[in-house]
Design a protein around this motif. Structure first.
Motif, mmCIF file in Angstrom:
data_model
loop_
_atom_site.group_PDB
_atom_site.id
_atom_site.type_symbol
_atom_site.label_atom_id
_atom_site.label_comp_id
_atom_site.label_asym_id
_atom_site.label_seq_id
_atom_site.Cartn_x
_atom_site.Cartn_y
_atom_site.Cartn_z
ATOM 1 N N ASP A 155 89.954 -0.031 -53.265
ATOM 2 C CA ASP A 155 90.487 1.001 -52.201
ATOM 3 C C ASP A 155 90.303 2.349 -52.880
ATOM 4 O O ASP A 155 90.985 2.698 -53.776
ATOM 5 C CB ASP A 155 91.727 0.612 -52.015
ATOM 6 N N ASP A 186 95.861 -3.297 -56.166
ATOM 7 C CA ASP A 186 95.771 -1.981 -54.818
ATOM 8 C C ASP A 186 94.841 -2.441 -53.871
ATOM 9 O O ASP A 186 95.159 -2.475 -52.590
ATOM 10 C CB ASP A 186 95.304 -0.788 -55.463
ATOM 11 N N SER A 187 93.845 -3.330 -54.078
ATOM 12 C CA SER A 187 92.851 -3.726 -53.039
ATOM 13 C C SER A 187 93.748 -4.747 -51.958
ATOM 14 O O SER A 187 93.366 -4.741 -50.975
ATOM 15 C CB SER A 187 91.510 -4.352 -53.604
ATOM 16 N N ARG A 234 103.852 0.767 -63.794
ATOM 17 C CA ARG A 234 103.869 1.971 -63.021
ATOM 18 C C ARG A 234 105.290 2.531 -62.827
ATOM 19 O O ARG A 234 105.488 3.804 -62.262
ATOM 20 C CB ARG A 234 103.364 1.676 -61.672
ATOM 21 N N SER A 259 93.427 4.372 -53.482
ATOM 22 C CA SER A 259 94.557 3.631 -54.208
ATOM 23 C C SER A 259 94.939 4.331 -55.568
ATOM 24 O O SER A 259 93.887 5.275 -56.004
ATOM 25 C CB SER A 259 94.087 2.215 -54.471
ATOM 26 N N GLU A 260 95.727 4.324 -56.148
ATOM 27 C CA GLU A 260 96.166 4.870 -57.536
ATOM 28 C C GLU A 260 95.150 4.355 -58.522
ATOM 29 O O GLU A 260 94.717 5.064 -59.368
ATOM 30 C CB GLU A 260 97.525 4.458 -57.848
ATOM 31 N N ALA A 261 94.780 3.313 -58.615
ATOM 32 C CA ALA A 261 93.874 2.533 -59.660
ATOM 33 C C ALA A 261 92.462 3.384 -59.521
ATOM 34 O O ALA A 261 91.885 3.701 -60.493
ATOM 35 C CB ALA A 261 93.668 1.146 -59.398
ATOM 36 N N ASN A 314 96.645 -5.117 -51.774
ATOM 37 C CA ASN A 314 97.853 -4.395 -50.870
ATOM 38 C C ASN A 314 97.248 -3.802 -49.820
ATOM 39 O O ASN A 314 98.185 -3.778 -48.763
ATOM 40 C CB ASN A 314 98.688 -3.576 -51.908
ATOM 41 N N ALA A 315 96.081 -3.148 -50.007
ATOM 42 C CA ALA A 315 95.642 -2.521 -49.050
ATOM 43 C C ALA A 315 95.195 -3.239 -47.694
ATOM 44 O O ALA A 315 95.254 -2.996 -46.573
ATOM 45 C CB ALA A 315 94.384 -1.696 -49.414
ATOM 46 N N ALA A 333 94.704 -3.524 -61.946
ATOM 47 C CA ALA A 333 95.340 -2.547 -60.828
ATOM 48 C C ALA A 333 94.444 -2.531 -59.653
ATOM 49 O O ALA A 333 94.904 -2.130 -58.735
ATOM 50 C CB ALA A 333 95.558 -1.278 -61.603
#
Length: 733
Positions: free
Chosen positions: A45, A507-508, A485, A48-50, A510-511, A503
């Motif tokens: 993503d 994040d992927s 985090r 994303s933060e990652a 979660n997206a 991460a």
């Protein structure tokens, strides 16, 4: 509108045919350029933060780690400390192109002791970082010098992200060619058997070829503005050919039916486009919208699959509504040229007596049939409740593959190197003492082994590395990442970002999970609106959505049972592992779209009969009789086209192949031919009901089946047609 287009396509048939051929063929030739622009990335993503952490690291400290890991095994009787081995390896490495290779770190050029040598001194590592950051350029650069990494007399293994990606890409391409080579001759033979003639059978194949060429042109155009993953080509090929065969079956079959009813060629083309053509447009629109749901996700990989699928379906529908009517107008009764001996027997049984009898039997005991089927479908879907999702790893390659073996050997013999961790960015005007205390707090998080400063700070940006205790994709590692985090940042830090492969994966996922409800809402809304406008019923779209959900649930339950739980895994030659989330989302879009596709085909003929005055039971019987053979034939052919991927060497391609076989077999038989008639019988006349205001809106839009065909002409030959196609008495109630 559709009947008018059918008339125009007939009167301008040569112009329409030539224009469509030129447009698609020329577009396809230009579209070949897309192969030079494809990527192998796009799984994360970008918001994303990652991913943001990884970008900060790359922009500040340069790209970290090795894109390619070369493993050299010393000859028998020697060790990696041998001066001769060192000289041979360094000679090869010194010749690597500097415009492609950024850094080379090896057992022999970094301070000793180092983790690049195995404990028994039999293997040594070389980590190569490339200049390029995009996967497409990386793969091209790697292909330039991969042979230079081999050393005479020394066993050489290539591991790392780039060799694995290259192997997956090459195998997927080879599997695609092999699947087409195996399936196409069988498809051609079956088409001849189904149509009973060579000429008629060749038309859907021609449309399929042009659909693939046209979709290549659209993908090339898309690639000029955004990243397109190479898997989009597989999707475009699969759906382009599959949907062209579906639409070809429906349109050519309806055209021959009209000719058999005594229509002239012009009338047959007009009526075919006005009825079957309209159904194709609705079907294609629903499938395109289902695939458009992939554009809601931030990952360019999923967007690419959406672009590939939407392009293929749209072009297949376009060619089916332009070239196909024009060709039918040119051929006329010659569409039956080169007929097989059984063609006459087929023509006499066009009424679909077998399917009609099946429908009648089902409707005698609808509840007794519907309830057990629903229970079985729900039971089949149960395993999906316990599934876990992951990402593409070396495990998608077959056991024994060189790239997979290299990664497995690396993980076994070099645990310190193979151990994946977290990359933590600390931004702001903080002190080394504060960062050190922060690292200690990170190391104290359950699931974290060690945490320490990885680089000297630069531009008020600090980089820490934290190693994980276990598998980077395990639940414990994912939770550890989330807990890191939450750790209080160092005093003076303006921002902390946690990156790394774990991460990125979290994040992927979660997206994807956050946008899946929106994808479902888009599909439900589009299905309800379009099917209501097409059929004028409130309950029919709801029923279609529920049927699609049942089919989807059962398919993924069985896939989970095989590919995640491991049942039959050895028979299929796959390694049980978490399901790739991107491929699962693609399958959701395709299965929902295709199941609705068959629903539209089936209901279109039911509604057509209903509009002529048929009762509920009569409409269901006629719909089955007229579409049962077509839907079954379309499903069998599509199973051959897509199911060929079940024999792929790459597990995610095999997942798609097996999934499509399951979904199509379930949907086109159990669901559409048995469950749908049973449910319609239980619903009775309510199935065709709509509130007065909505009914008036639907009638004003005048897009119901048969709205463009002159009614008088529609019934003038009723007395000479099969009984189920004569004008029905108006049902009561």
């Amino acid at each position: 509108m559709f009947a008018k287009w059918g008339s125009l396509a007939y009167h301008r048939r040569w112009v329409v045919m030539i224009a469509t051929l030129v447009l698609t063929v020329m577009g396809g030739m230009w579209g070949l350029g897309v192969f030079d622009r494809l990527s192998e990335g796009g799984f994360g993503d970008p918001t994303s933060e990652a991913v943001r952490a990884n970008k900060v690291i790359e922009g500040t400290f340069g790209r970290q780690g090795g894109d390619i890991v070369v493993m050299y095994t010393a000859p028998s009787g020697s060790t990696i400390d041998s001066p001769d081995l060192k000289a041979k390896v360094e000679k090869q490495l010194s010749g690597l192109p500097t415009d492609a290779v950024k850094t080379v770190a090896s057992y022999w050029n970094i301070p000793q002791p180092n983790p690049f040598g195995s404990a028994d001194k039999s293997k040594a590592l070389v980590a190569i970082t490339l200049q390029a950051s995009d996967s497409n350029t990386q793969l091209k650069d790697f292909a330039r010098f991969s042979d230079q990494l081999k050393v005479d007399g020394v066993e050489t293994q290539l591991a790392g992200q780039i060799p694995v990606q290259k192997t997956i890409s090459e195998m997927s391409g080879a599997d695609l060619v092999r699947a087409e080579a195996v399936s196409m001759p069988i498809v051609l033979i079956l088409l001849v058997i189904i149509f009973g003639g060579v000429v008629a059978a060749s038309l859907p194949v021609l449309v399929g070829g042009l659909a693939i060429m046209g979709s290549m042109a659209l993908l090339h155009a898309v690639s000029l503005g955004t990243e397109v993953n190479s898997f989009a080509i597989n999707v475009a090929t699969l759906l382009g050919l599959g949907m062209a065969i579906d639409y070809g079956l429906f349109i050519v079959g309806r055209f021959r039916e009209e000719l058999a009813a005594g229509r002239t060629t012009e009338q047959a083309v007009q009526r075919t486009v006005g009825s079957a053509g309209r159904t194709v447009v609705f079907s294609a629109t629903l499938l395109v919208i289902a695939l458009a749901g992939l554009l809601l996700f931030p990952q360019s990989f999923l967007k690419s699959l959406g672009y590939g699928g939407m392009s293929a379906v749209a072009v297949a529908a376009f060619v089916s509504l332009t070239l196909l009517p024009a060709l039918l107008g040119i051929l006329g009764h010659r569409v039956d040229k080169l007929s097989m001996p059984w063609r006459k027997r087929m023509a006499k049984s066009e009424g679909g007596a077998v399917w009609a009898r099946l429908g009648k039997k089902v409707m005698k005991r609808p509840a007794l049939i519907a309830v057990p089927i629903v229970a079985v479908l729900l039971a089949l879907g149960a395993p999906f409740l316990g599934v876990k999702f992951g990402e593409v790893t070396e495990k998608v390659l077959p056991a024994g593959n060189e790239a997979r073996v290299a990664v497995e050997t690396l993980n076994k013999d070099f645990p310190a190197i193979a151990k994946t961790g977290l990359d933590i960015v600390v931004k702001g005007n903080t002190s080394q003492e504060a960062v050190q205390r922060y690292a200690e707090r990170v190391a104290a998080v359950p699931g974290i082994d060690t945490a320490a400063l990885a680089q000297e700070p630069k531009d008020n940006i600090w980089l820490l590395s934290a190693s994980l205790d276990g598998d980077p994709l395990s639940d414990a590692s994912k939770q550890a990442m989330l807990d890191v985090r939450k750790v209080t940042p160092p005093l003076g830090a303006s921002e902390t970002l946690v990156g790394g492969s774990t991460a990125v994966n979290v994040d992927s996922l979660n997206a994807i999970s956050s946008r899946l409800p929106w994808m479902a809402l888009l599909f439900i809304a589009a299905t309800f609106i379009l099917m209501f406008l097409a059929f004028g019923s409130v309950l029919l779209p709801i029923k279609a959505i529920v049927m699609s959900a049942l089919s989807l649930s059962a398919t993924f339950g069985v896939l989970t049972w095989i590919f995640y739980d491991g049942h039959l895994a050895s028979l299929l030659g796959v390694t049980p592992s978490p399901l790739d989330s991107g491929i699962v989302v693609l399958m959701v879009a395709m299965i929902l779209g295709l199941s609705t596709d068959y629903e539209v085909f089936l209901l279109s003929r039911m509604v057509e009969a209903r509009n002529k005055g048929a009762s509920n039971e009569e409409a269901v019987t006629v719909g089955l009789a007229k579409t049962g053979r077509v839907i079954t034939a379309a499903a069998i052919l599509l199973i051959l086209v897509t199911g060929a991927f079940a024999f792929s060497q790459v597990a995610m391609m095999r997942f798609v192949g097996v999934g499509m076989i399951l979904a199509l077999a379930l949907d086109a038989t159990i669901v559409r031919m048995i469950l749908v008639p049973a449910v319609l019988k239980l619903l009775g006349n309510a199935a065709w009901w709509a509130p007065g205001p909505l009914r008036r809106i639907q009638e004003k839009l005048a897009i119901h089946e048969g709205g463009d065909v002159d009614d008088e002409d529609d019934h003038k030959d009723d007395d000479n047609r099969p009984a189920q196609w004569q004008r029905f008495p108006q049902p009561v109630g």
